[in-house]
Design an enzyme around this catalytic site. Structure first.
Site, PDB file in Angstrom:
ATOM      1  N   TYR A 159       0.849  -1.211   0.000  1.00 38.09           N
ATOM      2  CA  TYR A 159       0.000   0.000   0.000  1.00 38.09           C
ATOM      3  C   TYR A 159       0.883   1.259   0.000  1.00 38.09           C
ATOM      4  O   TYR A 159       0.655   2.191  -0.766  1.00 38.09           O
ATOM      5  CB  TYR A 159      -0.904  -0.032   1.234  1.00 38.09           C
ATOM      6  CG  TYR A 159      -1.986   1.041   1.270  1.00 38.09           C
ATOM      7  CD1 TYR A 159      -3.085   0.982   0.417  1.00 38.09           C
ATOM      8  CD2 TYR A 159      -1.925   2.092   2.187  1.00 38.09           C
ATOM      9  CE1 TYR A 159      -4.098   1.945   0.471  1.00 38.09           C
ATOM     10  CE2 TYR A 159      -2.935   3.055   2.246  1.00 38.09           C
ATOM     11  CZ  TYR A 159      -4.018   2.976   1.393  1.00 38.09           C
ATOM     12  OH  TYR A 159      -5.014   3.930   1.441  1.00 38.09           O
TER      13      TYR A 159
HETATM   14  N1  LIG Z   1     -10.633   5.462   4.398  1.00 32.61           N
HETATM   15  C1  LIG Z   1      -9.420   5.850   4.728  1.00 32.61           C
HETATM   16  O1  LIG Z   1      -9.075   5.929   5.919  1.00 32.61           O
HETATM   17  C2  LIG Z   1      -8.448   6.248   3.649  1.00 32.61           C
HETATM   18  C3  LIG Z   1      -7.269   6.892   4.049  1.00 32.61           C
HETATM   19  C4  LIG Z   1      -6.344   7.254   3.080  1.00 32.61           C
HETATM   20  C5  LIG Z   1      -6.594   6.967   1.754  1.00 32.61           C
HETATM   21  N2  LIG Z   1      -7.735   6.323   1.389  1.00 32.61           N
HETATM   22  C6  LIG Z   1      -7.944   6.042  -0.031  1.00 32.61           C
HETATM   23  O2  LIG Z   1      -9.170   6.614  -0.418  1.00 32.61           O
HETATM   24  C7  LIG Z   1      -9.702   5.888  -1.526  1.00 32.61           C
HETATM   25  C8  LIG Z   1     -11.163   5.560  -1.238  1.00 32.61           C
HETATM   26  O3  LIG Z   1     -11.200   4.776  -0.062  1.00 32.61           O
HETATM   27  P1  LIG Z   1     -12.510   4.532   0.810  1.00 32.61           P
HETATM   28  O4  LIG Z   1     -12.128   4.741   2.209  1.00 32.61           O
HETATM   29  O5  LIG Z   1     -13.661   5.246   0.223  1.00 32.61           O
HETATM   30  O6  LIG Z   1     -12.614   2.944   0.600  1.00 32.61           O
HETATM   31  P2  LIG Z   1     -13.828   2.009   0.225  1.00 32.61           P
HETATM   32  O7  LIG Z   1     -13.260   0.627   0.317  1.00 32.61           O
HETATM   33  O8  LIG Z   1     -15.016   2.344   1.036  1.00 32.61           O
HETATM   34  O9  LIG Z   1     -14.114   2.394  -1.297  1.00 32.61           O
HETATM   35  C9  LIG Z   1     -13.243   2.045  -2.324  1.00 32.61           C
HETATM   36  C10 LIG Z   1     -14.057   1.719  -3.559  1.00 32.61           C
HETATM   37  O10 LIG Z   1     -13.123   1.339  -4.593  1.00 32.61           O
HETATM   38  C11 LIG Z   1     -13.668   0.204  -5.250  1.00 32.61           C
HETATM   39  N3  LIG Z   1     -12.610  -0.593  -5.855  1.00 32.61           N
HETATM   40  C12 LIG Z   1     -11.711  -1.379  -5.232  1.00 32.61           C
HETATM   41  N4  LIG Z   1     -10.907  -1.979  -6.136  1.00 32.61           N
HETATM   42  C13 LIG Z   1     -11.339  -1.570  -7.361  1.00 32.61           C
HETATM   43  C14 LIG Z   1     -10.923  -1.861  -8.685  1.00 32.61           C
HETATM   44  N5  LIG Z   1      -9.936  -2.723  -8.942  1.00 32.61           N
HETATM   45  N6  LIG Z   1     -11.554  -1.242  -9.700  1.00 32.61           N
HETATM   46  C15 LIG Z   1     -12.582  -0.381  -9.448  1.00 32.61           C
HETATM   47  N7  LIG Z   1     -13.029  -0.095  -8.222  1.00 32.61           N
HETATM   48  C16 LIG Z   1     -12.415  -0.679  -7.191  1.00 32.61           C
HETATM   49  C17 LIG Z   1     -14.410  -0.564  -4.151  1.00 32.61           C
HETATM   50  O11 LIG Z   1     -15.355  -1.472  -4.688  1.00 32.61           O
HETATM   51  C18 LIG Z   1     -15.014   0.560  -3.341  1.00 32.61           C
HETATM   52  O12 LIG Z   1     -16.309   0.901  -3.797  1.00 32.61           O
HETATM   53  C19 LIG Z   1      -8.808   4.654  -1.696  1.00 32.61           C
HETATM   54  O13 LIG Z   1      -7.906   4.893  -2.759  1.00 32.61           O
HETATM   55  C20 LIG Z   1      -8.051   4.576  -0.374  1.00 32.61           C
HETATM   56  O14 LIG Z   1      -6.784   3.965  -0.510  1.00 32.61           O
HETATM   57  C21 LIG Z   1      -8.676   5.953   2.315  1.00 32.61           C
END
Ligand SMILES: NC(=O)c1ccc[n+]([C@@H]2O[C@H](COP(=O)([O-])OP(=O)(O)OC[C@H]3O[C@@H](n4cnc5c(N)ncnc54)[C@H](O)[C@@H]3O)[C@@H](O)[C@H]2O)c1
Length: 252
Positions: A159
Site C-alpha cells: 500500500y
Molecule cells: N478510508 C481511509 O481511511 C483512507 C485513508 C487514506 C486513503 N484512502 C484512499 O481513499 C480511496 C477511497 O477509499 P474509501 O475509504 O472510500 O474505501 P472504500 O473501500 O469504502 O471504497 C473504495 C471503492 O473502490 C472500489 N474498488 C476497489 N478496487 C477496485 C478496482 N480494482 N476497480 C474499481 N473499483 C475498485 C471498491 O469497490 C469501493 O467501492 C482509496 O484509494 C483509499 O486507498 C482511504
C-alpha cells in the site's frame, strides 16, 4: 456577481470507486453541483444504489476493474464518445492490500495486485483521459493517494509503495501537461470513516486518532469537498501537488 467556480454545470466528470465511501460521497457532491457524473466501480450493487439516488442513466454507471488496462481504455473511450468530452477524472478506487505483514513475508501476487489496482490503475486512467483533455485544452485529474504514501505504515509495504508511487507519478506528469490546460493533483487523507475501515479494531483506531491533532477521524464528505475543488475549474494554479486531509497530522 462573483463566479462560483466549484460548479460543474455542463461538465462531464468521471468518478471511479464510486460505489461507496469517499467515491460515492464525491459523486453525490459533484452531481449536486451540476456535473454529469459517470460512475465506475467493481461493486455493481453499490453502483445501482447510486444510480437510483442520483437518477443516472444506464450508460452513466459501469463495472470497471481499474487493475485491467484494456477495460480502462474501453470505458474511457466509451464515455468520451457518448458525452463528447471529459472535463474531470476523480479516481478514488483503491484497495488496502496486505496489512500487518512484514515486507519479507508479503507474497509477490499480493504485492503486485496492490500495485496493479492503486498505482497501475492510476497510470492507466491518466493515460486514457489525457488525449481527450489535450484536444479540449482543459482537464482536471484528481487521484486519492494516502498519508501512507508520505509517511509509510508498518506492515503495509505494498500500500505504501502504491500510494507514494501515485504521488511521484503526478508530480512529473503535471509538468508535462501544464501547457495543455490540464491540472493533475493527488490527495493524501489520514484515517477517514468509510467501509474500508469497518473492520479496523478499536485499539488501532484509537492509536490513529491519537496522532490527529483534531482528535477525530475524517468524514467522507469532508474529503469529497477537497476532491470537488481539485476537479473543478477553481483549481487553476495548483498542479503536481498532494493536498492534505489529515486533521493536522501532516503539515507538510
Ligand atoms: N478510508 C481511509 O481511511 C483512507 C485513508 C487514506 C486513503 N484512502 C484512499 O481513499 C480511496 C477511497 O477509499 P474509501 O475509504 O472510500 O474505501 P472504500 O473501500 O469504502 O471504497 C473504495 C471503492 O473502490 C472500489 N474498488 C476497489 N478496487 C477496485 C478496482 N480494482 N476497480 C474499481 N473499483 C475498485 C471498491 O469497490 C469501493 O467501492 C482509496 O484509494 C483509499 O486507498 C482511504
Amino acid at each position: 456577481m462573483t463566479e462560483n467556480k466549484v460548479n460543474f454545470d455542463g461538465q462531464v466528470v468521471i468518478v471511479t470507486g464510486a460505489a461507496r465511501g469517499i467515491g460515492a460521497a464525491t459523486a453525490r457532491l459533484v452531481a449536486a453541483r451540476g456535473a454529469k457524473v459517470f460512475a465506475f466501480d467493481i461493486n455493481r450493487d453499490g453502483l445501482l444504489e447510486l444510480q437510483k439516488e442520483l437518477s443516472l442513466a444506464d450508460n452513466q454507471i459501469g463495472t470497471l476493474d481499474i487493475g485491467d488496462q484494456d477495460s480502462i481504455t474501453t470505458t474511457i473511450n466509451a464515455v468520451a464518445q457518448s458525452a463528447g468530452k471529459i472535463d474531470a477524472l476523480i479516481n478514488t478506487a483503491g484497495i488496502v492490500g496486505p496489512t500487518n505483514v512484514k515486507v519479507e513475508n508479503v507474497s509477490w501476487p499480493d504485492f503486485e495486485n496492490t500495485l496493479r489496482v492503486n498505482l497501475f490503475g492510476t497510470i492507466w486512467l491518466t493515460q486514457a483521459v489525457i488525449p481527450y483533455m489535450k484536444s479540449a485544452k482543459y482537464g482536471r485529474i484528481a487521484h486519492v493517494a494516502s498519508i501512507a504514501g508520505k509517511e509509510g505504515n508498518p506492515g503495509m509495504s505494498p500500500y505504501n509503495v502504491s500510494k507514494s508511487g501515485m504521488i511521484g507519478f503526478i508530480k512529473g506528469v503535471a509538468k508535462e501537461i501544464a501547457p495543455d490546460g490540464i491540472v493533475i493533483n493527488a490527495l493524501a487523507p489520514a484515517v477517514i470513516s468509510t467501509p474500508m475501515n469497518a473492520d479496523t479494531s478499536d485499539e488501532t483506531l484509537k492509536y490513529m486518532i491519537s496522532r490527529i491533532p483534531m482528535g477525530r477521524v475524517g468524514q467522507a464528505d469532508e474529503v469529497a469537498e477537497i476532491l470537488a475543488f481539485m476537479g473543478s475549474s477553481a483549481c487553476s494554479f495548483t498542479t503536481g501537488f498532494t493536498f492534505d486531509a489529515s486533521g493536522g497530522r501532516a503539515t507538510y
